[in-house]
Design a protein around this motif. Structure first.
Motif: not given
Ligand code: UD1
Ligand code: F6R
Length: 371
Positions: A105-130
């Motif tokens: 899972x590749x997370x693309x974000x200029x700021x690195x702080x966007x709430x939706x993207x960050x929450x999707x990252x937590x979700x992908x981490x829980x699901x075990x993706x790289x």
């Protein structure tokens, strides 16, 4: 510090030859007698084997960052041979869409702080993706919480409308595709051509920036319009979406990016003598299809502004009635970096002429940290 510029957005558009140079610094290897041309992404080199083994690559982002990923998708599919899917972060969360251990899972974000993207990252981490980050902000939440990643090094972006981060994101994702495909002999010539194209890219961006006055003149013609459509396909579907997003968010004019292949499935009904339509028809494998789109729009008396490769004006101008924006040609997968620049300039000039705030569009924030 805006230097000689009136607005940050203007400064950031014009600084793209330099920001792209910084993005690539130390990451392109020129090759030589016994060494092939290649790319080196320090943050990924220990993870490339795992990425190559993944069953799917999923791009996740919002707004401009999503569009940048969409621009890079075709070259990543081509060079990796791995299926690449796209997710708008909020939509992935709304659906609780499937993410697997075998995914990258590749997370693309200029700021690195966007709430939706960050929450999707937590979700992908829980699901075990790289989880791989592509961010412009060292130390940001997304940079810290991903397993690995690449800083785009575009420099601080202040204008709310993202411009230089967009082009640097595309370049980093093209380099990601090159790095993943690095072990494939059959695509070596293609990869070397792209690397040569990357070396030349800042110079080509400098050339396309010379269209500034031409885009200002075009903005004067469009100043009182209600709406602007942008048609693109292939590598430049993303350009259509991103060009429309810029016009909408800063010039406060309705604008829609349209996948040209979908034209007959609805959008064609909108075409008349008054609605301005930008058609992106630079040279690539889709060129002849775009020529036929131009003919069909022309047959319905569409008010066309065609973006084409330098020297192609005659082959895209049916009936001689359209306006033409000629841009320098680069390697097909890098063409989105060139093609967005005139549309950034157009959005900028439209905004200034219409008297709106360029750097702080109403209702928007640079970093969307709430959902
Ligand atoms: C790094 C240094 C750079 C130095 C170069 C020299 C940093 C921030 N970068 O750049 O100053 O000139 O080595 O070799 O110190 N990462 C994530 N998620 C992200 C982005 C990055 O986990 O979203 C990680 C990477 O996996 C890597 C580290 O952060 O471990 C730094 O990434 P990046 O700056 O892209 O690495 P280099 O280009 O090697
Ligand atoms: C458009 C724009 C927004 C951002 C989006 C994601 O010009 O700036 O669409 O791209 O809010 O922001 P980042 O990239 O910081 O996650």
């Amino acid at each position: 510090n805006k230097g000689k510029y009136e607005h940050y957005m203007q400064k950031e558009i014009h600084e793209q030859p330099e920001s792209l140079t910084t993005t690539m610094r130390g990451r392109l290897i020129r090759g030589g007698s016994c060494k092939a041309k290649s790319v080196l992404l320090g943050g990924l080199k220990d993870h490339l084997k795992t990425i190559r083994r993944s069953r799917r690559i999923v791009f996740i982002g919002c707004g401009t960052s999503y569009n940048a990923a969409l621009a890079a998708r075709p070259i990543l599919e081509e060079l990796s041979g791995i299926p690449v899917t796209m997710e708008v972060a909020s939509d992935l969360l709304d659906r609780q869409g499937p993410i697997y251990r075998e995914d990258t899972a590749v997370f693309v974000s200029q700021s690195g702080e966007t709430a939706d993207t960050l929450q999707a990252l937590e979700y992908a981490l829980e699901n075990g993706a790289l989880c791989v980050g592509i961010t412009n902000t060292v130390g940001s939440a997304i940079a810290r919480n991903t397993h690995c990643g690449v800083h785009i090094n575009a420099g601080c972006e202040i204008g709310v409308a993202s411009t230089k981060a967009y082009t640097s994101q595309i370049v980093v994702m093209a380099m990601l595709a090159l790095a993943i495909g690095d072990d494939t002999i059959s695509s070596q010539a293609r990869r070397e051509a792209i690397i040569d194209g990357l070396f030349d890219l800042p110079g080509k961006v400098k050339e396309v920036l010379k269209l500034d006055q031409e885009m200002k003149d075009l903005a004067k013609l469009l100043i009182a319009e209600q709406s602007l459509l942008v048609f693109g396909r292939g590598y430049n579907y993303a350009t259509a979406l991103e060009g429309a997003l810029k016009v909408k968010e800063v010039a406060l004019m309705h604008s829609e990016g349209i996948l040209a292949g979908e034209m007959k499935h609805g959008p064609l009904a909108l075409v008349d003598e008054t609605l301005p339509i930008v058609v992106i028809a630079t040279r690539d494998a889709c060129f002849s299809k775009q020529q036929s789109v131009i003919q069909q729009l022309h047959a319905r008396k569409g008010r066309l502004i065609v973006m084409c490769t330098e020297g192609d004006a005659a082959s895209v101008c049916v009936g001689g009635s359209s306006r033409v924006i000629e841009v320098p040609r680069v390697e097909d997968c890098l063409q989105p970096v060139i093609n967005i620049v005139p549309l950034q300039l157009l959005a900028y000039h439209l905004t200034v002429l219409r008297g709106y705030n360029v750097d702080q569009p109403r209702n928007l924030a640079k970093s969307v940290t709430t959902q």
